[in-house]
Motif scaffolding. Structure first.
Motif, PDB file in Angstrom:
ATOM      1  N   LEU A   9       0.831  -1.197   0.000  1.00 33.30           N
ATOM      2  CA  LEU A   9       0.000   0.000   0.000  1.00 33.30           C
ATOM      3  C   LEU A   9       0.868   1.250   0.000  1.00 33.30           C
ATOM      4  O   LEU A   9       1.928   1.296   0.618  1.00 33.30           O
ATOM      5  CB  LEU A   9      -0.921   0.015   1.228  1.00 33.30           C
ATOM      6  CG  LEU A   9      -1.840  -1.190   1.394  1.00 33.30           C
ATOM      7  CD1 LEU A   9      -2.734  -1.004   2.608  1.00 33.30           C
ATOM      8  CD2 LEU A   9      -2.660  -1.445   0.138  1.00 33.30           C
ATOM      9  N   ARG A  10       0.378   2.275  -0.688  1.00 30.44           N
ATOM     10  CA  ARG A  10       1.108   3.533  -0.748  1.00 30.44           C
ATOM     11  C   ARG A  10       1.044   4.227   0.615  1.00 30.44           C
ATOM     12  O   ARG A  10       0.123   3.993   1.398  1.00 30.44           O
ATOM     13  CB  ARG A  10       0.522   4.429  -1.839  1.00 30.44           C
ATOM     14  CG  ARG A  10       0.695   3.854  -3.245  1.00 30.44           C
ATOM     15  CD  ARG A  10       0.145   4.796  -4.298  1.00 30.44           C
ATOM     16  NE  ARG A  10       0.943   6.015  -4.350  1.00 30.44           N
ATOM     17  CZ  ARG A  10       2.063   6.145  -5.049  1.00 30.44           C
ATOM     18  NH1 ARG A  10       2.531   5.123  -5.759  1.00 30.44           N
ATOM     19  NH2 ARG A  10       2.722   7.283  -5.060  1.00 30.44           N
ATOM     20  N   PRO A  11       2.012   5.093   0.908  1.00 31.63           N
ATOM     21  CA  PRO A  11       2.028   5.796   2.193  1.00 31.63           C
ATOM     22  C   PRO A  11       0.715   6.545   2.442  1.00 31.63           C
ATOM     23  O   PRO A  11       0.205   7.238   1.549  1.00 31.63           O
ATOM     24  CB  PRO A  11       3.201   6.770   2.050  1.00 31.63           C
ATOM     25  CG  PRO A  11       4.105   6.120   1.055  1.00 31.63           C
ATOM     26  CD  PRO A  11       3.193   5.430   0.076  1.00 31.63           C
ATOM     27  N   GLY A  12       0.180   6.396   3.619  1.00 37.06           N
ATOM     28  CA  GLY A  12      -1.046   7.081   3.994  1.00 37.06           C
ATOM     29  C   GLY A  12      -2.324   6.350   3.635  1.00 37.06           C
ATOM     30  O   GLY A  12      -3.409   6.756   4.061  1.00 37.06           O
ATOM     31  N   VAL A  13      -2.227   5.273   2.849  1.00 34.32           N
ATOM     32  CA  VAL A  13      -3.420   4.518   2.462  1.00 34.32           C
ATOM     33  C   VAL A  13      -3.786   3.551   3.579  1.00 34.32           C
ATOM     34  O   VAL A  13      -2.962   2.750   4.019  1.00 34.32           O
ATOM     35  CB  VAL A  13      -3.178   3.741   1.148  1.00 34.32           C
ATOM     36  CG1 VAL A  13      -4.373   2.835   0.835  1.00 34.32           C
ATOM     37  CG2 VAL A  13      -2.940   4.705   0.000  1.00 34.32           C
ATOM     38  N   ARG A  14      -5.023   3.649   4.043  1.00 33.90           N
ATOM     39  CA  ARG A  14      -5.487   2.774   5.104  1.00 33.90           C
ATOM     40  C   ARG A  14      -6.119   1.513   4.519  1.00 33.90           C
ATOM     41  O   ARG A  14      -6.645   1.522   3.417  1.00 33.90           O
ATOM     42  CB  ARG A  14      -6.496   3.509   5.984  1.00 33.90           C
ATOM     43  CG  ARG A  14      -5.891   4.673   6.772  1.00 33.90           C
ATOM     44  CD  ARG A  14      -6.967   5.483   7.467  1.00 33.90           C
ATOM     45  NE  ARG A  14      -7.821   6.175   6.513  1.00 33.90           N
ATOM     46  CZ  ARG A  14      -8.871   6.923   6.845  1.00 33.90           C
ATOM     47  NH1 ARG A  14      -9.197   7.063   8.123  1.00 33.90           N
ATOM     48  NH2 ARG A  14      -9.596   7.532   5.917  1.00 33.90           N
ATOM     49  N   LYS A  15      -6.093   0.439   5.304  1.00 32.15           N
ATOM     50  CA  LYS A  15      -6.625  -0.833   4.823  1.00 32.15           C
ATOM     51  C   LYS A  15      -8.119  -0.738   4.538  1.00 32.15           C
ATOM     52  O   LYS A  15      -8.634  -1.406   3.635  1.00 32.15           O
ATOM     53  CB  LYS A  15      -6.332  -1.930   5.840  1.00 32.15           C
ATOM     54  CG  LYS A  15      -4.845  -2.197   6.001  1.00 32.15           C
ATOM     55  CD  LYS A  15      -4.542  -2.978   7.275  1.00 32.15           C
ATOM     56  CE  LYS A  15      -3.050  -3.066   7.510  1.00 32.15           C
ATOM     57  NZ  LYS A  15      -2.717  -3.683   8.807  1.00 32.15           N
ATOM     58  N   ARG A  16      -8.823   0.074   5.297  1.00 30.39           N
ATOM     59  CA  ARG A  16     -10.268   0.224   5.062  1.00 30.39           C
ATOM     60  C   ARG A  16     -10.548   0.843   3.698  1.00 30.39           C
ATOM     61  O   ARG A  16     -11.583   0.567   3.094  1.00 30.39           O
ATOM     62  CB  ARG A  16     -10.899   1.062   6.186  1.00 30.39           C
ATOM     63  CG  ARG A  16     -10.436   2.508   6.236  1.00 30.39           C
ATOM     64  CD  ARG A  16     -10.820   3.166   7.569  1.00 30.39           C
ATOM     65  NE  ARG A  16     -12.255   3.305   7.704  1.00 30.39           N
ATOM     66  CZ  ARG A  16     -12.942   4.416   7.401  1.00 30.39           C
ATOM     67  NH1 ARG A  16     -12.290   5.486   6.967  1.00 30.39           N
ATOM     68  NH2 ARG A  16     -14.238   4.460   7.556  1.00 30.39           N
ATOM     69  N   GLU A  17      -9.631   1.670   3.208  1.00 33.42           N
ATOM     70  CA  GLU A  17      -9.801   2.241   1.876  1.00 33.42           C
ATOM     71  C   GLU A  17      -9.700   1.154   0.801  1.00 33.42           C
ATOM     72  O   GLU A  17     -10.462   1.156  -0.172  1.00 33.42           O
ATOM     73  CB  GLU A  17      -8.754   3.322   1.623  1.00 33.42           C
ATOM     74  CG  GLU A  17      -8.867   4.523   2.551  1.00 33.42           C
ATOM     75  CD  GLU A  17      -7.719   5.486   2.363  1.00 33.42           C
ATOM     76  OE1 GLU A  17      -7.162   5.543   1.255  1.00 33.42           O
ATOM     77  OE2 GLU A  17      -7.355   6.180   3.328  1.00 33.42           O
ATOM     78  N   VAL A  18      -8.760   0.232   0.986  1.00 33.65           N
ATOM     79  CA  VAL A  18      -8.615  -0.863   0.032  1.00 33.65           C
ATOM     80  C   VAL A  18      -9.844  -1.762   0.076  1.00 33.65           C
ATOM     81  O   VAL A  18     -10.336  -2.219  -0.959  1.00 33.65           O
ATOM     82  CB  VAL A  18      -7.339  -1.675   0.330  1.00 33.65           C
ATOM     83  CG1 VAL A  18      -7.197  -2.832  -0.652  1.00 33.65           C
ATOM     84  CG2 VAL A  18      -6.114  -0.775   0.274  1.00 33.65           C
ATOM     85  N   PHE A  19     -10.358  -2.002   1.281  1.00 32.40           N
ATOM     86  CA  PHE A  19     -11.593  -2.786   1.397  1.00 32.40           C
ATOM     87  C   PHE A  19     -12.739  -2.086   0.675  1.00 32.40           C
ATOM     88  O   PHE A  19     -13.519  -2.724  -0.046  1.00 32.40           O
ATOM     89  CB  PHE A  19     -11.938  -2.996   2.874  1.00 32.40           C
ATOM     90  CG  PHE A  19     -13.261  -3.683   3.086  1.00 32.40           C
ATOM     91  CD1 PHE A  19     -13.408  -5.040   2.862  1.00 32.40           C
ATOM     92  CD2 PHE A  19     -14.375  -2.957   3.510  1.00 32.40           C
ATOM     93  CE1 PHE A  19     -14.630  -5.671   3.046  1.00 32.40           C
ATOM     94  CE2 PHE A  19     -15.597  -3.568   3.704  1.00 32.40           C
ATOM     95  CZ  PHE A  19     -15.730  -4.933   3.463  1.00 32.40           C
ATOM     96  N   GLY A  20     -12.855  -0.772   0.880  1.00 35.39           N
ATOM     97  CA  GLY A  20     -13.905  -0.028   0.196  1.00 35.39           C
ATOM     98  C   GLY A  20     -13.765  -0.103  -1.311  1.00 35.39           C
ATOM     99  O   GLY A  20     -14.760  -0.261  -2.040  1.00 35.39           O
TER     100      GLY A  20
END
Length: 437
Positions: A9-20
């Motif tokens: 994941l890129r810096p600052g990207v949260r796992k919940r964003e990837v789930f979304g």
């Protein structure tokens, strides 16, 4: 979280964003599974069009028209989204339009004759076009979420979630169809309900994406806007400077033509050549989606280990095997093996292709360049099924010859993959954006 190591994941990207983000693939896959592949396609041919000699052509023509519209307009929509930093806004509008058009398909059984055919074709054109816009726009978020080393993993999770969503939608629809048939209800009763189920799941699941996935891009209004045709020409001309990306587009047109045959004609082949009945076909599509989800998940990780090019090549070789097996088997049991391999190949090839597109596209023009990827996949969706139909027609209805000939598309994809130099293409994309690796 071991599934997404820090390097993915890129810096600052949260796992919940990837789930979304992955939930959008979950949301929209029910549309292709239920509407395009398993339920409405067969109902259009056998119910709305009354199994007329021109019925299958009318269905493929509706799809071809929608793909042609997307081919011409998607690069302009992508460029507008990049320019205004508005991929999420465009995604929301395209989703709402697709959901409404899918809901509207529920009323088509109330019309008969030419009016019913025309209405169904118009709604399929609209819904499929807006579905395609959404697929391209969600793909353009991938470079914002994943690092170069993690695009395969993240793309694989998206496709994997997508096939799970497709299985859920089709499973609910299958349960309702079986319940309706047990009570003697006709297709004109249960097909509209499957459209309501599909549209509702699409809209509800997509809301998870809109809540969790932020718009990270910033407006670049200094870049002037253009009309669709001018934008398409301009984007293609500028993309020619990225020769590895252009080779990838050519490769995509070739192998996705074969994938399009599997998506749009698998159910027809199973019923007309192998002898499946409708319920068996729906179960077959569920299993195909299960295998595709497994392929997308597993190959997402293998792709980041083995490399984008080698991973995609492996999936194309598997597709050639699918064509040979499907053309040669005569039993339902044998065809199940072909379908399982097709599912794994479908999930892995689509995930690998999207990840490679994100890897070779300039990061600050991702939506625009994913518009070219959509152009390529939609061109393939016209060429593949029409070629299959033409070969079937020329051979007096011999679909075994047509499915064997489909392997040529995958062989062509392998040959067009050879000139691509992955690192050279990545360096060119980063240099254009002034970004770091």
């Amino acid at each position: 979280m071991s599934l997404f190591p820090a390097s993915a994941l890129r810096p600052g990207v949260r796992k919940r964003e990837v789930f979304g983000w992955a939930m959008y693939d979950f949301a929209n896959s029910g549309y292709t599974t239920v509407v395009i592949t398993a339920v409405f396609a067969a109902y259009f041919v056998g119910g709305i069009a009354g199994s007329a000699p021109w019925a299958t052509f009318a269905w493929t023509a509706a799809l071809a028209i929608s793909y042609a519209i997307v081919m011409v307009t998607m690069p302009a929509i992508g460029a507008w989204s990049d320019r205004h930093g508005a991929k999420k806004r465009a995604l929301m509008w395209s989703t709402a339009a697709c959901v409404l058009a899918t809901l509207s398909l529920a009323v088509t059984p109330r019309f008969s004759g030419a009016a019913g055919v025309a209405l169904a074709m118009a709604l399929v054109i609209l819904s499929n076009a807006f579905y395609s816009y959404g697929e391209s726009l969600t793909g353009a978020f991938l470079p914002e979420l994943a690092t170069a080393e993690g695009m395969g993993k993240v793309s694989g999770w998206g496709w994997g979630f997508g096939y799970i969503g497709g299985m859920l939608a089709l499973g609910i629809c299958l349960a309702y169809v079986l319940w309706s048939q047990s009570r003697g209800l006709p297709a004109s009763h249960f097909v509209p309900v499957t459209m309501l189920i599909t549209a509702t799941l699409y809209g509800v699941a997509a809301c998870v994406t809109f809540v969790l996935l932020p718009e990270r891009a910033r407006p670049r209004l200094q870049r002037p806007g253009q009309g669709p045709w001018a934008q398409l020409r301009s984007t293609f001309q500028e993309a020619r400077a990225y020769r590895d990306f252009m080779w990838l587009l050519a490769c995509t047109v070739s192998y996705q033509a074969g994938v399009a045959v599997a998506i749009t004609l698998a159910a027809i082949y199973a019923e007309q050549v192998i002898g499946f009945v409708a319920q068996e076909t729906m179960v077959l599509i569920v299993v195909l989606n299960l295998a595709a989800a497994l392929g997308a998940f597993v190959f997402g990780y293998l792709q980041d280990r083995l490399g984008h090019k080698l991973s995609l090549a492996g999936t194309l070789i598997a597709w050639i095997g699918v064509c040979v097996i499907a053309a040669s088997v005569t039993s339902k049991g044998g065809f199940w093996w072909a379908a399982a391999l097709a599912g794994v190949s479908m999930g892995s090839s689509q995930s690998a292709g999207r990840a490679l597109t994100g890897y070779l596209a300039p990061p600050d023009r991702a939506a625009e360049f994913f518009g070219l990827w959509t152009f390529a996949t939609r061109l393939a969706s016209i060429v593949g099924p029409l070629s299959y139909g033409a070969i079937t027609w020329a051979t007096g209805g011999n679909q075994r010859v047509a499915i064997l000939a489909t392997s040529v598309f995958f062989v062509g994809g392998l040959l067009l993959l050879l000139p691509i130099r992955i690192q050279r293409g990545r360096d060119a994309a980063l240099a254009a954006s002034g970004a770091s690796r």
